[in-house]
Structure formats: structure tokens, C-alpha cells
Design a protein around this motif. Sequence first.
Motif, PDB file in Angstrom:
ATOM      1  N   LYS A 643       0.670  -1.406  -0.094  1.00  0.00           N
ATOM      2  CA  LYS A 643       0.212  -0.412  -0.330  1.00  0.00           C
ATOM      3  C   LYS A 643       1.232   1.420   0.540  1.00  0.00           C
ATOM      4  N   LEU A 644       1.764   1.497   0.640  1.00  0.00           N
ATOM      5  CA  LEU A 644       2.918   1.707   0.785  1.00  0.00           C
ATOM      6  C   LEU A 644       2.992   3.099  -0.740  1.00  0.00           C
ATOM      7  N   TRP A 645       4.091   1.456  -1.251  1.00  0.00           N
ATOM      8  CA  TRP A 645       4.633   1.853  -2.438  1.00  0.00           C
ATOM      9  C   TRP A 645       2.969   2.168  -3.743  1.00  0.00           C
ATOM     10  N   GLU A 646       2.807   1.676  -3.795  1.00  0.00           N
ATOM     11  CA  GLU A 646       1.300   2.603  -4.104  1.00  0.00           C
ATOM     12  C   GLU A 646       0.952   3.618  -4.312  1.00  0.00           C
ATOM     13  N   ARG A 647       0.802   4.455  -2.483  1.00  0.00           N
ATOM     14  CA  ARG A 647       0.444   5.872  -2.149  1.00  0.00           C
ATOM     15  C   ARG A 647       1.524   6.620  -2.799  1.00  0.00           C
ATOM     16  N   VAL A 648       3.520   6.608  -3.479  1.00  0.00           N
ATOM     17  CA  VAL A 648       4.209   6.503  -3.608  1.00  0.00           C
ATOM     18  C   VAL A 648       4.663   7.207  -4.774  1.00  0.00           C
ATOM     19  N   SER A 649       4.429   5.936  -5.462  1.00  0.00           N
ATOM     20  CA  SER A 649       5.110   5.722  -6.420  1.00  0.00           C
ATOM     21  C   SER A 649       5.002   6.208  -7.344  1.00  0.00           C
ATOM     22  N   THR A 650       3.461   7.223  -7.582  1.00  0.00           N
ATOM     23  CA  THR A 650       3.885   7.906  -8.611  1.00  0.00           C
ATOM     24  C   THR A 650       4.707   9.308  -8.365  1.00  0.00           C
ATOM     25  N   HIS A 651       5.018   9.314  -7.620  1.00  0.00           N
ATOM     26  CA  HIS A 651       5.558  10.030  -7.362  1.00  0.00           C
ATOM     27  C   HIS A 651       7.682   9.457  -6.586  1.00  0.00           C
ATOM     28  N   VAL A 652       7.655   9.027  -7.239  1.00  0.00           N
ATOM     29  CA  VAL A 652       8.939   8.495  -6.986  1.00  0.00           C
ATOM     30  C   VAL A 652       9.639   8.554  -8.355  1.00  0.00           C
ATOM     31  N   ILE A 653       8.345   7.840  -9.744  1.00  0.00           N
ATOM     32  CA  ILE A 653       8.997   7.767 -11.322  1.00  0.00           C
ATOM     33  C   ILE A 653       8.310   8.766 -12.243  1.00  0.00           C
ATOM     34  N   GLU A 654       7.856   9.826 -11.390  1.00  0.00           N
ATOM     35  CA  GLU A 654       7.361  11.357 -12.343  1.00  0.00           C
ATOM     36  C   GLU A 654       8.828  12.102 -11.286  1.00  0.00           C
ATOM     37  N   ASN A 655       8.566  12.432 -10.192  1.00  0.00           N
ATOM     38  CA  ASN A 655       9.214  13.757  -9.734  1.00  0.00           C
ATOM     39  C   ASN A 655      11.055  13.217  -8.600  1.00  0.00           C
ATOM     40  N   ILE A 656      11.187  12.416  -9.170  1.00  0.00           N
ATOM     41  CA  ILE A 656      12.447  11.917  -8.662  1.00  0.00           C
ATOM     42  C   ILE A 656      13.356  11.285  -9.984  1.00  0.00           C
ATOM     43  N   TYR A 657      12.504  10.375 -10.429  1.00  0.00           N
ATOM     44  CA  TYR A 657      13.555   9.208 -11.018  1.00  0.00           C
ATOM     45  C   TYR A 657      13.333   9.462 -13.171  1.00  0.00           C
ATOM     46  N   LEU A 658      12.133  10.378 -13.055  1.00  0.00           N
ATOM     47  CA  LEU A 658      11.754  10.947 -15.021  1.00  0.00           C
ATOM     48  C   LEU A 658      13.281  12.065 -14.196  1.00  0.00           C
ATOM     49  N   PRO A 659      13.099  12.725 -13.635  1.00  0.00           N
ATOM     50  CA  PRO A 659      14.305  14.094 -13.974  1.00  0.00           C
ATOM     51  C   PRO A 659      15.171  13.497 -13.776  1.00  0.00           C
ATOM     52  N   ALA A 660      15.766  12.896 -13.041  1.00  0.00           N
ATOM     53  CA  ALA A 660      17.516  12.183 -12.383  1.00  0.00           C
ATOM     54  C   ALA A 660      17.472  11.627 -13.606  1.00  0.00           C
ATOM     55  N   ALA A 661      16.931  10.753 -14.540  1.00  0.00           N
ATOM     56  CA  ALA A 661      17.165  10.696 -15.276  1.00  0.00           C
ATOM     57  C   ALA A 661      17.883  10.709 -16.648  1.00  0.00           C
ATOM     58  N   GLN A 662      17.031  12.719 -16.918  1.00  0.00           N
ATOM     59  CA  GLN A 662      17.351  13.303 -17.803  1.00  0.00           C
ATOM     60  C   GLN A 662      18.971  13.904 -17.671  1.00  0.00           C
ATOM     61  N   THR A 663      19.494  13.679 -16.741  1.00  0.00           N
ATOM     62  CA  THR A 663      20.812  14.221 -16.970  1.00  0.00           C
ATOM     63  C   THR A 663      21.956  13.311 -17.554  1.00  0.00           C
ATOM     64  N   ILE A 664      23.229  13.795 -18.258  1.00  0.00           N
ATOM     65  CA  ILE A 664      24.647  13.247 -18.477  1.00  0.00           C
ATOM     66  C   ILE A 664      25.209  12.818 -18.035  1.00  0.00           C
ATOM     67  N   ASP A 665      25.556  12.409 -17.121  1.00  0.00           N
ATOM     68  CA  ASP A 665      26.307  11.837 -16.284  1.00  0.00           C
ATOM     69  C   ASP A 665      26.403  11.061 -15.066  1.00  0.00           C
ATOM     70  N   SER A 666      26.103  10.314 -14.980  1.00  0.00           N
ATOM     71  CA  SER A 666      26.087   9.701 -13.486  1.00  0.00           C
ATOM     72  C   SER A 666      26.215  10.700 -12.062  1.00  0.00           C
ATOM     73  N   GLY A 667      26.963  11.226 -12.118  1.00  0.00           N
ATOM     74  CA  GLY A 667      27.217  12.062 -10.825  1.00  0.00           C
ATOM     75  C   GLY A 667      26.053  13.328 -10.580  1.00  0.00           C
ATOM     76  N   THR A 668      25.641  13.742 -11.751  1.00  0.00           N
ATOM     77  CA  THR A 668      24.853  14.679 -12.033  1.00  0.00           C
ATOM     78  C   THR A 668      23.539  14.169 -11.917  1.00  0.00           C
ATOM     79  N   PHE A 669      23.302  12.331 -11.589  1.00  0.00           N
ATOM     80  CA  PHE A 669      21.955  11.370 -11.591  1.00  0.00           C
ATOM     81  C   PHE A 669      22.091  11.369 -10.067  1.00  0.00           C
ATOM     82  N   ASN A 670      23.361  10.970  -8.965  1.00  0.00           N
ATOM     83  CA  ASN A 670      22.938  10.916  -8.622  1.00  0.00           C
ATOM     84  C   ASN A 670      22.714  12.209  -7.185  1.00  0.00           C
TER      85      ASN A 670
END
Length: 980
Positions: A643-670
Motif C-alpha cells: 500500500k505504501l508503494w502504491e501511494r508513493v510510486s507516482t511521486h518516485v517515478i515522476e518527481n525523482i527518477y524521470l528528472p534525474a534520468a534526464q541528466t548527462i552523467d552519473s554524478g549529476t544523476f546521483n
Amino acid sequence: MLRVGSKAACMACRNLVSTNMGVRFRIPLQKLHPLSRVIHHRYSGNTNPQRPPHRTAARFFTSMSRLPMRPPKPTPGGRSYQQQRNFWVARLAARLLKLRYILLGTAVGGGYTAKKTYDEWRDMLPDFSEYNWVIPDFVWELSEQIDLDKLAKALPEMEDIAKLLPDLDKIGENFTFLKSLLSSGVSLGSEVKGASGLHLLLETSGDPALKATDSSAAATQDEKQYKKSSDKEKIDQLQEELLRTQLKYQRMLERLEKENKELRKVVLQKDDKGIHQRKVKKSLIDMYSEVLDILSDYDANYNTQDHLPRVVVVGDQSAGKTSVLEMIAQARIFPRGSGEMMTRSPVKVTLSEGPHHVAMFKDSGREFDLTKEEDLAALRHEIELRMRKSVKEGQTVSSETISLSVKGPGIQRMVLVDLPGVISTVTTGMASDTKETIFSISKAYMQNPNAIILCIQDGSVDAERSLVTDLVSQMDPQGKRTIFVLTKVDLAEKNLASPSRIQEIVEGKLFPMKALGYFAVVTGKGSSGERIDSIKEYEEDFFQNSRLLRDGMLKAHQVTTKNLSLAVSDCFWKMVRESVEQQADVFKASRFNLETEWKNNYPRLRELDRNELFEKAKNEILDEVISLSQVTPQHWETILQKKLWERVSTHVIENIYLPAAQTIDSGTFNTTVDIKLKQWTDKQLPHKALEVAWETLQEEFARFMAEYKGKDQDDIFDKLKEAVKDESIKRHKWNERAMDSLRVIQHNALEDRSITDKPQWDAAIQFMEETLQSRLKDTESVIKDMVGPDWKQRWLNWQNRTPDQHIRNETKSELDRLLKLHDDHTAYLANDEVTTVRKNLEGRGVEVDPVLIKDTWHQLYRRHFLQKALSHCSLCKRGFYYYQRHFVDSELECNDVVLFWRIQRMLVITANTLRQQLTNTEVRRLEKNVKEVLDDFGEDLEKKTQLITGRRVQLAEDLKKVREIQEKLEVFIEALHKEK
């Protein structure tokens, strides 16, 4: 002989006092006539065997009625009737005896003092021993009829009595004048009625030659003397002297009555001391009151089942009905206000005699001492609180009855119900239906054919302003059970220009209603601080001096609250004796009908009433709550993590993973991931976690409530269980103090990047693949809805695209070509690219808006990115070796896998922490809330009635009440017969 004796007794009774002696000398009105009647009519009634004996009220007011009487001896014979008529001495003795009654017969009931006075006067007369047979038998047998020894012990010393005897010397000075005045036999009217008996004495003690005087000359002389004012003054003076003497002895009687009352109180107190040593037998009135209490619960609307008598006190607002009830109860027990409505609900008051003046509520064990002002104030405050509590929100009055019992020395036994005062206008602050509600409550009580209606009318206001008389006349048109009471007579006499209007009221000529009796009372001077004793004294003083009595507009038995209470009590018990057995038969028949219906409809079920069913449901609910604590830790953590992942998954994908994945290198991603995770943990993540835990607890609780179905599960409890669940969850508040510690735990979990072994790496990749697959599936579904059915669905299912879907599909085709040309395109579409796409579409005849192009691009790029991430995830399945070397000398970088591992580990640790808090704290707190809710529902009769319903419940309720009423009625009837 019989005629002479009867005539002497009746003359003595009629001529005992003048019409205004009670007013002038302040003699208690209710005690004048019974004192003489207890002496004379006891014997004069025997002269006429056809006439029934008098039922005097002296037993209520005098101590004479308590004297032990001995059986009369048979009348001695031996003298013929003709022989009695021929002796003039008989007439002489009869008249002499009449004078003795006039002077001393009324002093103390005509007992002991009368006989001693007769002996003193007999020595002054000739020897009539040969003619003693002409004296009435009861004179010689007086000592046989009355226990003079007991009376002598009860009376004061003879020296004190001698001081109170009339001044015979002073009376003797008037003998000569009265002899000449009264010898003519001319009636002097009501002014000399009190002295008419003196004429008999002067006829025998004067010169015998007076009897031969010419009657006409005597009449002329008497007429002249009558005209002289001085003669009239002497008559008044003599009359006043006689009345003073009677007043002295009357006060002695009152003192004896008071002493008798104190002795009776002592006897009652002795009985009261044995309460703890033995089980006290309830009094008749208490037993009857219990029946009425049960009946009011069973039949709250007072329908046809309720025909048991009670005294219903009705009246206009501020008419004094509450004050009348307080005078009867002998205590200021009701809250008072200056003109505002104070009686907001019916108050049933059970009055009975007891050794102590106390009050007690039916549902409370506290005893209020009515002799103490602080207890009286507490009682009034408690009544006011109960009234306000019974009134529902938005209403002004309530039909809920407050039951109160009052006991005390000398209180008449009866049950009274004080109703809210009838109003003519609804004022500011009242509910709009207040007037109609008061009328409906009053009618509900008065429609009982055996209810005694005590109609209270304010005598100080115009009779035309009364509303209650019309209401009473509707409910009791024949007046067979109505007693009319006129209050504030002192103000009425003072303010009315025509006192005869009061006479019209108490004679039933002014109002369009009939009544059994009419009474006039005074309930004080209007001060709320007046004591009952002072009010009684004021009432008696007023009527002693009132011209209403002096002029004969009111009768003595129609005034004072004491006479009213006696009349109401007699009427009440008469109604009870006439109707109680019939009502017992009615309930017996009703019980048989209910038992037959239960046997036919519910043969295999016990007769459980609403309270018993509630207790059964309460046990089941508590068992279900206890089973909640038996949920395994693994089950809790699995549910919480999901239930917790269902509640926070959208925020993790849309607000954390996708913006970080647009970076050019691993240091910026982390760096981007660490910053966004820190912000998320500080502001949102702990709150979301607690919300999930609370919802999970609710869902599990509801699941257990729904699934707990045993063989004995009763559908009648479903509504109650649902209400208990909702109310318990509503009351439950999560312990917010756990949030700070949870935030620290989550922050530490997200900061850790160290994956220790290959299984953890594989679990993270699996978690990432499942998440991306789920998001890709959702994105494909959105794109499908945007472009409409493909060519297969159009041909096979005969579906067509809408114009908007057609535009979306053309835009999608153009953007897909752009992505194929630029596989590494960023997430955002440049403006020149938007213009190029729009022009290309216009070249094919498709008009498209730039906003639509960007929306379509967002979904297409999202699908493109997720497909690339899934491909990258497959490559990272074998990247754990490179991860351990920090991806040195390798083109493969799996930082996104590490991100999902951090998220996954945070979910596991958070679920474990929440599970511990649930099992250790929150489940027990929820159990406590459930118990509190059940306890509250158990005390709320209205709530139980709403939640446990159905014919089965109502039938069991009715059957239980009818059985209880019938059984108590039978016990009461048996006790009533024993008292007779």
C-alpha cells in the motif's frame, strides 16, 4: 325525648358561631364546623334511623378523631313517650343543656370540660334527680363513649385550663339585659345567632312570673331595646368573649395535633432505623409509581394501553401550577425564573409520607434533604440540568418524563405530573413548533380516561386570556375528572373591581368547562425565596380576613392548599381503586397475545429484548477486535509495503527518477536523486506512511468485522457493527509522536547505497522491472485512448476514430518519426520542433494546436524512455560485478538500479516500523476505542433503538414490559386489598 335531643344538638351546631367569627378572630377555617359536628352529629344522627350518619372531615383536622371510642350501650327504657312530652321540666333541661353546649361545648370538642361545667351548674339548680331520664343518654354515657383518662393525660394542667376559661362574672353582668331582650323569642338575625342559646338559661333562672307576661308588651319592649346601639354593642361584646374562649381552646387543639404529628414522626423514624436489618416493604404509592415508570417507558405516547390514574397538573405559563405542586410537596423543589419558561419537560412527582423530608430521582441513589437550603438548591439545579438535557437540539420542550419522589411527614400520597405551561405566543429563542408541542404533550397525558386533571388558572389576570380551560374542556367535557384551582386569589381580590367575578369562577359559571370541585389558593407573595411555612401562614391569614369568605362568596372547604391536597388525594385513590383491577386484566390479555405471536414466529429463539441483544452483539464485536491482534507480522508488513508503494510510486517515478534520468552523467544523476529524496523525506514521506498505516488498520478491522461469521451470527447486528466500526475509527487518532522517529529511520534507509550481495541486486532489478512495466502499460493505455482504435479493430469490430483521435493519430505519426531520427532526444520538445511538426501536419491538411502537440509528445517520449529503461535494466542484471568496482573501466552504469534498491529498502524498513507500532500500540488503542463506543451506545437508548430494529426486537421488548407491568400490578392490587 328523641325530638328534644335532636333539636338541642342541631340548634347547638347551627348557633355555635356567627357567619363571620372565623374571619374576625382568625380561627382556622377548616376546624370550626368539624369540632362541633364531631360532638353533636355523632348522636343526633341516631335519632333518625332512615338518615345515614354524617361523614365528617374532622378526622383530618382534629385530634378528637384519634381518641379511642368505646361501643355505645343500649338506650335505657321504662318511660313512655307520652309521659316525656307532658313534663315541662324536660323542655327546661333541654334548653339548659343547649346553653351549656353554646358556652363550653366547642372549646375542646365538648368532652372533658363540658362534663365538669355541667356538674358546677347542676349544683346551682333544683334537684332534678327524679327527672334525669329527660337528659339525652349520651350525656350520662359520655365517660363510656370517650376515654377521658387518655384525654386528660393529653390535655395541659387544670391550672392552665382554668386561666383560659371564660369570665363568667363578666357574662353574668349581662344576664339581666339578655333576659329582657331574649324572653320575647323575637329573632335578632345573624347578629345574635351566637347568643340565642342564652335565652334558655334565662327562662329557667329568672322569675317564673315572666312567663305570664303579656307577649305583645314584651315584644314592644324588645323592639325598643333592639334599636339602641348600646344594646347591640353588648351583644357583640358577649359574642366576642365567647369566640375568644373558643380560639384559646382551638390553639390548644392545634398544639396537640402538632405533638401528635411529632410522635408519628418518631414512630416512622423507628421503622426507618430498621432498614439495614431487614428488607423494607415498599409503600403502596411507591409500588404504584414503579408501575407508572415502567408503563411510561413501554408506552411513551400514552396510547390506549395506559389507563392508570395520575394527577396531571396543567395551566397557562406563570399561572402558578408549579407553586401549587410545591405547596402540596411542602418544599420549593422546582427551578424558578422571572416570567421565562422553566418547566421544559414533564416531571412526575411521587408524594408519600415518611419520617424525613427528602427527595430522590428514580435513576439516582442520592437523597436530597429538603430541610437544608443547599440540598434544595442542588435539587433545583439537577432538575434544570435534566430538563435541558432531555430537550433535543433545535427544540424548546421535551416529552421525556423526569421521575422524582418526595417523602415527608404529613404529605398526602399521590402521583402528580407537572407539565410545561401552555403558551399563546412563541417568543424569540423558542422553536417555531413549541406551542404545538406543548399542546400535544398535554393532550397525550390528559387523554387517559382515568387521569385527574388539576386545572390551574391565574386569578390575577383576565379570565378571557386563559388557554388551558378550553384545552381541558376538550379533553374532559363533562368535568368528571377535573379539579379547578384558582391561584393568586390575594391579587385577584385586590385588583378586581367586582369580587363577585371570583365567585362566578369558583362556581363554574364563567369558564366553558365543568369540574368536580373548585378551589381557591394563595401561593405566596411572589418572592422566589419564600419558605413554605411562611407561605402557608400568609395563605391562612389572607383567607381569615378575606371578604370573599366573610360575604359568603367562597366556602371554607374551597380554600387553602391543604384542603386542595386532601381532595386531590381522595380523588386519586378513588380512581386507583376503581380502575387498577380492570387495567391488570387488560395487560394480562395483552401478554397472552404477545406470547402467542412469539411462539408462532420465533419458536427456536429466546425472547431477548434490545438490551440483551446489545450485550450479545457487544461480546461478538469485542471478540472480533481481539482477533485483530492475532494478525501475523508478515501479513502486516506485506500489506503495508504494498500500500505504501502504491501511494508513493507516482511521486518516485515522476518527481525523482524521470528528472534525474534526464541528466548527462552519473554524478549529476546521483546528486539530483539525493536532493529530491531528502526533500521528500522531510516533507511528505512520513505523513504518507502514517496515512497508509492508519488506512491499513481500518481495512483490516473492517475485514475482520465482515468475515467473522459463525454459526450463531445474527444479521440483526449488522447495522450496529457498522456503526461501531465507523465511530471507533472516527475517534481513533494515530500517535503523531512516532512521526519524528519514523522520519529519521526513512532518511537513514534512503542514504544507504551499499548493496551487499547478488540477491539484493537481483531483487532491486526485479522491483525496477515490475515498476517500469507497470508504468509502460499505463502509458500504452493512455496513448491508445488518445489515437483511437488501430486498423485491426476498425476492420474487425467496425469501430471508427473521432475527429480528435484522427488529429492525435496524425500528430503521433509525425512525432514517432522525430524520435526515430533522434533516439537520444531530451524529454522536452523545442519550439522550432513544434513549429516544424505543425507545418508538416498542415501540409497534409491537418490543423493542430501546439498544446496538443506537446501533450502527445509527453506520452510518446514517456513510452520511449520506459522502453529504453527496461532495455537498460536487462543489461544491468549482470552488472553486480561492475557495481562492486564502482563501474570503473566499464561503459555500463546502473545508478537507476541502485535508486530502486534504496526505495525498496526504505519500503521494507518503513513497513517493519509501522507494523511494530500497529501491534504494540495502535491495535490496543483501537480496542479501547471500541469498548468506549460500545459503552456509550449502551447508555444511549435512542442509539440502541436506531441500530437494533425489527419486529422481533419490538415484540420481545413489548412482551418483557407487559409481563413486568402485569406482575407489579398484581402485587399492588394484593397490597391494596390488605390495606382496606
